[in-house]
Design a protein around this motif. Structure first.
Motif, short mmCIF file in Angstrom:
data_model
loop_
_atom_site.label_atom_id
_atom_site.label_comp_id
_atom_site.label_asym_id
_atom_site.label_seq_id
_atom_site.Cartn_x
_atom_site.Cartn_y
_atom_site.Cartn_z
N VAL A 129 6.10 16.70 -1.42
CA VAL A 129 4.64 16.57 -1.57
C VAL A 129 3.93 17.76 -0.91
N ALA A 132 4.56 20.85 -2.97
CA ALA A 132 3.74 20.87 -4.18
C ALA A 132 2.29 21.22 -3.85
N VAL A 147 -4.16 15.84 1.59
CA VAL A 147 -2.85 15.27 1.30
C VAL A 147 -2.23 14.61 2.54
N PRO A 150 -4.50 11.54 4.23
CA PRO A 150 -4.49 10.27 3.49
C PRO A 150 -3.12 9.62 3.42
N CYS A 151 -2.07 10.45 3.37
CA CYS A 151 -0.72 9.87 3.30
C CYS A 151 -0.29 9.24 4.62
N SER A 225 -4.98 4.17 0.40
CA SER A 225 -4.78 4.14 -1.06
C SER A 225 -3.71 3.12 -1.45
N GLY A 227 -1.75 3.42 -3.76
CA GLY A 227 -0.55 4.16 -4.10
C GLY A 227 0.41 4.26 -2.92
N ILE A 228 -0.13 4.13 -1.71
CA ILE A 228 0.71 4.22 -0.52
C ILE A 228 1.11 2.84 -0.02
N PHE A 232 -0.14 -3.28 -5.90
CA PHE A 232 -0.60 -2.95 -7.24
C PHE A 232 -1.11 -4.20 -7.95
N LEU C 87 4.62 14.44 -6.40
CA LEU C 87 3.29 13.91 -6.74
C LEU C 87 2.63 13.37 -5.48
N PHE C 88 1.28 13.42 -5.47
CA PHE C 88 0.55 12.89 -4.32
C PHE C 88 0.54 11.37 -4.42
N PRO C 89 1.20 10.69 -3.47
CA PRO C 89 1.37 9.24 -3.61
C PRO C 89 0.04 8.49 -3.53
N HIS C 90 -0.98 9.11 -2.88
CA HIS C 90 -2.23 8.38 -2.68
C HIS C 90 -3.20 8.58 -3.82
N ARG C 91 -2.84 9.41 -4.81
CA ARG C 91 -3.76 9.64 -5.92
C ARG C 91 -3.19 9.06 -7.21
N TYR C 132 -0.28 4.70 -10.11
CA TYR C 132 0.09 5.56 -8.99
C TYR C 132 1.54 6.02 -9.15
N PRO C 133 1.90 7.15 -8.55
CA PRO C 133 3.26 7.66 -8.71
C PRO C 133 4.35 6.64 -8.41
#
Lengths: 256, 232, 366
Positions: A129, A132, A147, A150-151, A225, A227-228, A232, C87-91, C132-133
């Protein structure tokens, strides 16, 4: 029944208000929150930027270890020592003399968990990450704020909650030196052998700790987020196994 | 400058050794009770946490509520737990047993999670291999899963022990006899001028105790897990 | 065009990662860097977008020295795809893809619209945009990684082992789609892999690097297979390179024999031309497999899928010599099945006939 008497003490409206003899629960609660808030704000201002910087650059990790070593110190001892050193300088302005050593101890306690978790959170961001992010042309600060930060929020929040609990706990002991706050009821109750007051004070401190942690947990829920956290919608599970069980409370807390 | 008395040798912070020699009988008693108050709750806590952690590992639905409850217990500040335990258990309001009970509660709260996570760290292939060569449930737990989880559990035990040393001192402020008494004594002797020796002695002994206990756990871990260097 | 001008990378401990590399990656083509681990292929790639700074030498993109540009501006103009996608995990997926346009200050709404288009282009339906990813499989994540690199429409793309972390079936799929995409886009691509088969499949030209960061050979894949410059390249390219080189020669239009067939679901015939094998086709004329008449069991009267031998590969008319030969070698009857572009049976060829064709081609070439 002692429990009934504790309940009566807690529900007696007179105990909540100030009188010419006693300071009420509301005032002490306000004082407790004030000590805690000041210490946390200072600790965050120190530890969060420092942890971010150490995590981002990978330099200065010895500072994290050094801060962690502070945890082996007995908090009461440090509190008493600093009070004895500092308080005499403020002779006549008693409260400042006790407030300063207390705040120093509280900050000293709050910094290690915030620092360690912020550092660990940023250090844990997957190298792919990070690669990237830099590779697509983000500048250093963009990588850090867009990045890495937030992660690492789940770990940062866990450090923050851990720090908050320790500060609330230790602010209680500050009444021993003697300062205001909810601990006042515990130590006054003990001295006067007024056990309902002593136990009632304990209940209030526990309630404050639980409420504060709940508030932080709620903020965390909205700040981190999906996503973290891996929460879901529509019960669709994560495919990849990279989602870590994010929320980590507890284990780093040392109650003092 | 603190005061004229602060510069005299007897109240100097460095005089703590002399202070210890003068009061060693009392101090050693406090050190002893401080030690067992720090250690015993962790031992009992581990004995309770192991089956609970095993349960949480074995039946996944047990894990979330168990972790929530223990997390909640860990949120309660120590001094509050100390004073709340006697009424809950129907003890007299200042009973020496309340401190080890509160510490055991903390130790269980911390170690359940550690044990469950430690067991979860055992790779699935290892479990299947163990079953394939004929280990049954309990045998597999004691002979395979537990030894592999030892480094993780050790890390948790170290955190619990170091935390306990500090918490026991808190109990000193509500009259329990342990190294915390040195702080009470020092505080009382510091009016009107600071008297450092007992305070410094208390801090030094607490830190030493924490370091020694930590070292012993590391040593134990090295004996239990010879195949792996200790995870820090 | 990307040009390496005597580029070296030395590390303070004395390791030489790249040693005086001279290389040109032509515009609109895929240049593959391949070699064993420690050959400096990834280091070379990462020096292009200055994730690693060269110790000496210079790298030029379209006659501009990259050393003279601000790194973040250089990188925003170069697409970058890496092994684990990153990939950005939070987006969300759409915001991952829109990342570079947003860095460049493009309008947010437009960037997202384009991101969704790109997702469809790399084979992900629009409803993936809001995920999300962590909700995607490895292969899907890698597609998003490619879409993200394409988002700002950079002329140059760097790809560092982008397909090596997914399983072989998905990898092949991703490779095919990547080639199709490149056919449309014509980017200047530098691609790193340790897999020589991938290099040969994807590269317009392949640079083989040896340990110590020296270029061993730079050539189109076919030449690499037929004329390796030394023992190292020959060994690296592999044992069956003669066979694999056939993949670069068209078989032309094969003259086929008519093949006797039987319908799937129809009655089992009593005999066949060769006495043993008969080809089974469906109503559309698509071959499904071979039926062995000697191994029929009692009561088997209609031809079903379960009775078929399916080992044989199919050669498409107008395909490569390698596909034609493989169809023959893999067929249980010894006759390779040839189909047209829509998969319908044309006829069969034998290995002998394909080999004759190969010999004729070799004679012509020399």
């Amino acid at each position: 029944m002692i429990i009934t008497r504790v309940f009566n003490w807690l529900t007696d409206g007179d105990n909540w208000k100030d009188s010419h003899l006693n300071t009420g629960i509301l005032t002490q609660l306000e004082a407790h929150i004030r000590f805690t808030g000041i210490a946390l704000a200072v600790a965050i201002l120190i530890a969060l930027p420092l942890g971010m910087l150490i995590g981002h650059t990978g330099r200065g990790t010895w500072l994290v270890s050094a801060a962690n070593a502070v945890r082996a110190l007995p908090t009461v001892g440090v509190l008493v020592l600093l009070t004895v050193i500092i308080a005499p300088h403020f002779h006549g302005r008693t409260d400042t003399g006790y407030l300063i050593p207390t705040e120093i101890v509280l900050v000293l306690l709050a910094v290690p968990p915030i620092l360690a978790n912020t550092y660990a959170g940023i250090d844990n961001v997957s190298p792919a990450v990070r690669d990237a992010a830099a590779g697509m042309g983000m500048t250093g600060p963009q990588v850090l704020f867009q990045v890495e930060l937030p992660c690492s929020l789940p770990l940062i929040f866990s450090g923050l909650r851990s720090a908050t609990l320790q500060v609330i706990a230790t602010a209680t002991i500050a009444s021993y030196v003697p300062l205001g706050g909810l601990g006042r009821f515990i130590y006054d109750g003990l001295a006067q052998q007024d056990y309902p007051q002593m136990i009632g004070g304990g209940v209030l401190v526990a309630a404050l700790a639980l409420t504060t942690d709940l508030i932080f947990a709620t903020i965390q829920r909205y700040a981190v987020s999906r996503g973290i956290t891996g929460r879901f919608p529509r019960g669709r599970p994560a495919v990849a196994s990279e989602v870590q069980s994010a929320v980590l409370t507890g284990p780093e807390v040392s109650h003092a | 400058m603190i005061s004229a008395a602060g510069t005299s040798s007897s109240s100097s912070p460095l005089h703590f050794i002399g202070y210890f020699m003068d009061h060693r009988h009392e101090d050693l008693g406090w050190l002893w009770s401080h030690t067992w108050l720090s250690v015993l709750p962790v031992v009992i806590g581990l004995a309770i946490a192991l089956p609970l952690g095993w349960l949480a590992r074995r039946h996944r639905f047990v894990y979330p509520p168990l972790i929530s409850i223990t997390g909640l217990l860990y949120t309660i500040p120590s001094i509050a737990l100390f004073v709340m335990i006697p009424p809950i258990l129907g003890l007299s309001s200042l009973d020496p047993i309340q401190v080890p009970i509160a510490l055991t509660v903390y130790s269980v709260a911390l170690l359940v999670r550690v044990v469950a996570d430690g067991l979860a760290s055992v790779p699935e292939e290892t479990l299947q291999a163990a079953s394939a060569i004929g280990y049954k449930d309990l045998g597999r737990f004691f002979k395979v899963e537990l030894p592999i989880a030892v480094p993780v559990i050790t890390a948790g035990v170290r955190v619990a022990l170091v935390a306990n040393v500090s918490i026991v001192a808190v109990a000193g402020t509500i009259g329990m006899s342990n190294l915390g008494q040195l702080f009470t004594t020092g505080f009382q002797l510091s009016t009107p001028t600071p008297y450092y020796p007992p305070i410094v002695l208390g801090i030094v002994l607490c830190v030493l105790l924490a370091l020694v206990l930590d070292g012993l756990v590391l040593l134990l871990n090295r004996i239990l897990v010879p195949w792996r260097r200790v995870a820090r | 065009m990307i040009r390496f001008d005597t580029v070296s990378k030395h590390y303070p401990d004395g390791t030489v990662a790249v040693d005086e590399l001279n290389l040109v990656a032509p515009s609109g083509q895929i240049t593959v860097l391949v070699g064993p681990s420690g050959c400096g292929k990834t280091t070379s790639l990462r020096m292009i977008n200055r994730m690693i700074e060269p110790t000496s030498g210079s790298i030029w993109i379209d006659d501009v020295d990259t050393a003279g540009m601000a790194t973040h501006e250089l990188r925003r103009r170069i697409g970058y795809v890496i092994q684990h996608a990153g990939l950005f995990p939070h987006r969300t997926i759409v915001d991952n893809v829109a990342a570079v346009p947003l860095l460049l200050g493009h309008n947010k709404k437009q960037a997202r619209t384009r991101a969704v288009e790109l997702l469809e282009r790399v084979g992900l339906p629009a409803h993936f945009a809001k995920r999300y990813p962590a909700q995607l499989s490895g292969g899907q994540q890698q597609r998003v990684g490619v879409a993200r690199a394409l988002a700002a429409d950079p002329p140059v793309m760097l790809m560092d082992e982008p397909f090596s972390a997914v399983d072989p079936v998905v990898r092949e799929q991703l490779q095919d789609e990547f080639l199709r995409l490149q056919g449309d886009l014509g980017k200047t691509i530098v691609f790193v892999t340790h897999d020589i088969d991938e290099a040969i499949k994807l590269g317009d030209q392949v640079a083989v690097l040896r340990v110590g960061g020296r270029l061993a050979q730079l050539a189109p894949p076919q030449e690499l297979l037929s004329r390796p410059v030394d023992a190292f390249v020959a060994g690296f390219v592999g044992r069956d390179r003669g066979y694999r080189a056939l993949a670069f020669t068209s078989a032309g239009t094969l003259s086929t024999h008519a093949e006797q067939t039987v319908a799937l679901g129809g009655p089992v015939p009593s005999g066949s031309d060769d006495g043993t094998w008969i080809l089974v086709v469906d109503a559309a004329g698509t071959p499904h497999g071979w039926l062995n008449l000697e191994h029929l069991r009692a009561g088997e009267e209609t031809v079903t899928e379960e009775m078929l031998y399916r080992g044989g590969t199919l050669a498409t008319q107008g395909g490569t010599l390698r596909a034609a030969l493989d169809a023959c070698l893999s067929s249980p009857s010894g006759r390779g099945v040839v189909v047209d572009a829509s998969g319908c049976l044309i006829g069969s060829v034998t290995a002998r006939e394909v080999l004759d064709l190969i010999e004729a081609r070799t004679a012509m070439a020399s």
